[in-house]
Design an enzyme around this catalytic site. Sequence first.
Site, PDB file in Angstrom:
ATOM      1  N   LYS A 148      31.795  26.952  35.626  1.00 47.14           N
ATOM      2  CA  LYS A 148      31.016  25.422  35.554  1.00 47.14           C
ATOM      3  C   LYS A 148      31.450  24.631  36.853  1.00 47.14           C
ATOM      4  CE  LYS A 148      27.754  23.941  32.973  1.00 47.14           C
ATOM      5  NZ  LYS A 148      26.995  24.666  32.113  1.00 47.14           N
ATOM      6  N   TYR A 179      27.897  32.410  38.352  1.00 48.13           N
ATOM      7  CA  TYR A 179      27.472  31.941  37.013  1.00 48.13           C
ATOM      8  C   TYR A 179      26.501  32.688  36.092  1.00 48.13           C
ATOM      9  CZ  TYR A 179      27.662  28.228  33.612  1.00 48.13           C
ATOM     10  OH  TYR A 179      27.812  27.467  32.529  1.00 48.13           O
TER      11      TYR A 179
END
Length: 542
Positions: free
Chosen positions: A164, A91
């Site tokens: 996400k 991420y």
Amino acid sequence: MKSAYEILNNPFLNKGTAFTHEERQRLGLTGLLPHAVQTIDQQSQQAYAHYNQKPTLLEKRQFLMEIFNTNRTLFYHLFGQHIVEMMPIVYDPVIAQSIEQYSELFVNPQNAVYLSPDNQADIADILTRAADGRKIRLIVATDAEGILGIGDWGCNGVDIAVGKLMVYTAAAGIPPESVLPVVLDVGTDRQALLDNPLYLGNRQKRLRGEAYYQFVDAFVNAAERVFHQPYLHWEDFGRSNAANVLHTYQDRIATFNDDIQGTGIITLAGILGALAISKEKLADQTYVCFGAGTAGCGIAHRVYTEMLHQGLPENEARARFYLVDKQGLLFDDMNDLTPEQRPFARRRSEFANAAELTNLTAVVKTIKPTILVGTSTRPNTFTQEIIETMTAHTARPIIFPLSNPTKLAEAAAANLIAWSQGKALVATGIPADPVFFNGVHYTIGQANNALIYPGLGLGVLAANARRVSDEMISRAAHSLSGLVNPDVAGAAVLPPVAQLTEFSQTVARAVAQCALEQGLNREPVANIGAAIDAIRWTAEYR
């Protein structure tokens, strides 16, 4: 029954070399895989060795994505074993590099949905085909206008929705087959993308106005119809649309905007953790936000709402907030304020030196804040002069430079500790190494939304909540701040990412309990713990 190659090419079903000989015989896989049968731990060990051979962070991420594309269970098993090391790779911040090169490096659509205004009438059919029989309970949707600290990246921003959802699964155990990443490809205003022959998105300027909102509404209506009340997470929408979209649907469906609400929750949790260390009250703080965009205003609103919950009257609470943006301190006579900025704008008559309040240094010297939060994406703007000014009038200043990636941070944690002589209570938006100063090890909390939104989502799903209330959000922040140890010298104001899976459960329980107390559950829930356990998925082969 699916064919052998359909199974091997389905990331939700594939086990690779971990298929037993009995399974291979039954599924027609005999002879289509090497003879040896491996355990998932052996596969993970093998993959980690390959991962460590990759010379750059982006190449490490690309390798992990290859595993993700072919075997979801192995990916999450590996990710879960190395979550602290791999979170920045999977991420933020490495995902920013991936987004910037998404079209050039495209290999696999990763089970994402690419919706365009051109196929608005077919959205329900597209969502149905994308689910491919899976029961979708969680959608992350982005229009990619405000990605991280890098702005408008059009269709490339689908990576942020995929990333996400990876964190939802790794942190909270949301089953990977129950999630769906969606990009609302309404064009881009980044000319470099429009001129790039390899760009994969809609090659047009961004859709605006009523046509844009009709498209978003068509998506929401189709998702509700096809998936029967899924939890809808909005991600990285632009300043002009983010709040409008959230406000349109937040009282109607279970929905959440991470940039507005998630950043607000994690920052509030950090502030509450800091106040537990300093033994001070939130109602006594003076708050300055530098960068009054979607995130900055969302954080200010969340902290303001918490002050109201703690009993401060509206006018007194509002008077404790000062927002600084590109214009300097925001005043109510400015004609370019957004609806989210306007409630916090000040009157010029409040200040004898109003004309001078055009920069952060002047504001800090005038206001004397006890809390300084940065969401400006302007690097190194929390200067030594500003920190020394705060420290001179505040025993334990709370200073959170939250902009990311690293190159956009307002300050480095080590400098904040040194300039404040160890007095500052610091959280950063990026991972920061511990700081050793004057004989004390200072652990730096990361105000990473991943600490909060997975547990919040798990709680919403476990309670089968109709919507996400302010009280549920407040409860999430308090549950996280309660994990801080305030009596340890140099303690972090937020718990570490290493304990992400553990405190995601803590947050989920608090949120689900609040939903039940408010009567927001669609169906009876006899036992919250059992409801959470019924959802949670672990990365082991079935």
